[in-house]
Design a protein around this motif. Sequence first.
Motif, short mmCIF file in Angstrom:
data_model
loop_
_atom_site.label_atom_id
_atom_site.label_comp_id
_atom_site.label_asym_id
_atom_site.label_seq_id
_atom_site.Cartn_x
_atom_site.Cartn_y
_atom_site.Cartn_z
N TYR A 195 3.81 1.79 -0.28
CA TYR A 195 3.30 0.42 -0.26
C TYR A 195 3.94 -0.31 0.91
O TYR A 195 4.90 0.19 1.52
N GLY A 196 3.42 -1.47 1.22
CA GLY A 196 3.98 -2.27 2.30
C GLY A 196 4.46 -3.62 1.81
O GLY A 196 4.06 -4.09 0.74
N ARG A 197 5.33 -4.24 2.58
CA ARG A 197 5.82 -5.59 2.30
C ARG A 197 5.53 -6.48 3.50
O ARG A 197 5.79 -6.09 4.64
N GLY A 198 4.99 -7.66 3.21
CA GLY A 198 4.60 -8.57 4.27
C GLY A 198 5.38 -9.87 4.27
O GLY A 198 5.89 -10.31 3.23
N PHE A 199 5.47 -10.48 5.45
CA PHE A 199 6.18 -11.74 5.64
C PHE A 199 5.31 -12.68 6.47
O PHE A 199 4.78 -12.27 7.51
N VAL A 224 -3.45 -0.94 4.08
CA VAL A 224 -2.98 -0.90 5.46
C VAL A 224 -4.12 -0.57 6.42
O VAL A 224 -4.25 -1.19 7.49
N GLN A 225 -4.95 0.37 6.04
CA GLN A 225 -6.07 0.74 6.91
C GLN A 225 -7.05 -0.42 7.08
O GLN A 225 -7.61 -0.60 8.16
N LEU A 230 3.05 -3.75 11.39
CA LEU A 230 1.87 -4.44 11.91
C LEU A 230 2.22 -5.90 12.12
O LEU A 230 3.01 -6.49 11.39
N TYR A 231 1.58 -6.49 13.15
CA TYR A 231 1.78 -7.93 13.39
C TYR A 231 0.46 -8.56 13.82
O TYR A 231 -0.27 -7.99 14.63
N HIS A 232 0.20 -9.72 13.23
CA HIS A 232 -0.98 -10.51 13.59
C HIS A 232 -0.48 -11.81 14.22
O HIS A 232 0.06 -12.68 13.54
N ARG A 260 0.57 -15.10 12.36
CA ARG A 260 2.02 -14.97 12.23
C ARG A 260 2.40 -14.16 10.98
O ARG A 260 3.26 -14.54 10.20
N LYS A 261 1.75 -13.01 10.82
CA LYS A 261 2.02 -12.14 9.68
C LYS A 261 2.61 -10.81 10.14
O LYS A 261 2.09 -10.18 11.06
N PHE A 262 3.68 -10.42 9.46
CA PHE A 262 4.41 -9.18 9.74
C PHE A 262 4.30 -8.29 8.50
O PHE A 262 4.55 -8.75 7.38
N VAL A 263 3.98 -7.00 8.69
CA VAL A 263 3.87 -6.07 7.57
C VAL A 263 4.65 -4.80 7.88
O VAL A 263 4.37 -4.11 8.86
#
Length: 389
Positions: free
Chosen positions: A280-284, A311-312, A333-335, A339-342
């Motif tokens: 799984y992933g964690r986002g900020f 994620v895909q 990953l970054y948007h 301003r989202k970091f995963v």
Amino acid sequence: MLRNALTACAVLLLLATGTTVPAAATAAGPRAVIGAYYGNWYSGSKPISQIPSDTPVTHLFYAFSTIEDGRCALNAPTAAKDFADITDLKRRKPSLKALISIGGWGAGGFSDAALTRAARQAFVGSCVDRFFKQHKGVFDGVDVDWEFPVYGGPTEITDRPADKRNMTLLVREFRRQLPRGALVTAALPTGRLQTDGSYDPARSFELGALGRELDFITLMTYDMGTSFSPVATFNAPLREVREDPMPAADRRWNNVAGAVDYYLKHGVSPRKLVLGTPFYGRGFQVRSEGPDHGLYQPYESTFWVDGVDAVQRLKATPGWREHWHPVAQSPWLYHAAERKFVSFEDPRSIGIRARYAKHRGLLGTFMWELGNDDARHSLLTAMARPFTS
């Protein structure tokens, strides 16, 4: 900012390529563990009945039983079908071991259930009756997931200084009451920041004693970057990253390799450790991009990313860019606009961790959680390959 990582990157080359395995990792002993946790509230779209008989999984952990009034409880509406599916899977794969996992994050009742000899006997007796007598043949052991004795767990859950010793005594009581040959395992933590701030597993657990008492430990080498962290960071970095602003005393252990070293330092044999990998992933939601695409930036909120498919979907959405850290050996990953970091893991990073586990002579690997893999089982395949090929 990442320039200082080049030397460490060279050190990791051997592990990343997996070309050499020391004698300790290939010595005769218990068969390798390829463990899979199955959340009974979490994997409804991927039932146990869909697990193929040729799965590399050797141990299936059914999560979670909880504790109510000092007794084992299980309120999952799918439990009856799940138990039937486990029995059928074991018929199709006779070597598979199934364990009932008791506890999990947010599960209370352990401190009271383990407090006295009488309480331990009654609690363990209820678990044995429910899972080994009423449902005879379904389970081959018990996995204790007390998060956490003494301190560090959810603030609303009772804990006591006596919990540290009582955890060991609880494991012994399970060993005493369970059928001969049944497994007793435990999920133990590695993340150095918990509800009470800086966290030390040795204050919660008699690690050396548990290493001797348990058949093996599923080492939770993930959740190292959570809402307890001051900045956006990796969920399961392989090695310490010097640029990480975490205090050095904690940062040393807040990574996969550091966590393994810590448990070895406290007397746990590598042949009792099964390395955890997050599916799984964690986002900020960070406040600014900073020099490294959101990494190590203060954040406003956190969010969860459910596995490979999620994620895909992010990768396929315009604005997301993928990055790789040469020391953490992890992607993110970054948007920029949002301003989202995963932080997440992929077959490459999980394969590196599995080869690391084999290189260090650990007993195997496991994951949380089986339902978060894709239809091709790409993460499970990467996790199992060093121990099955």
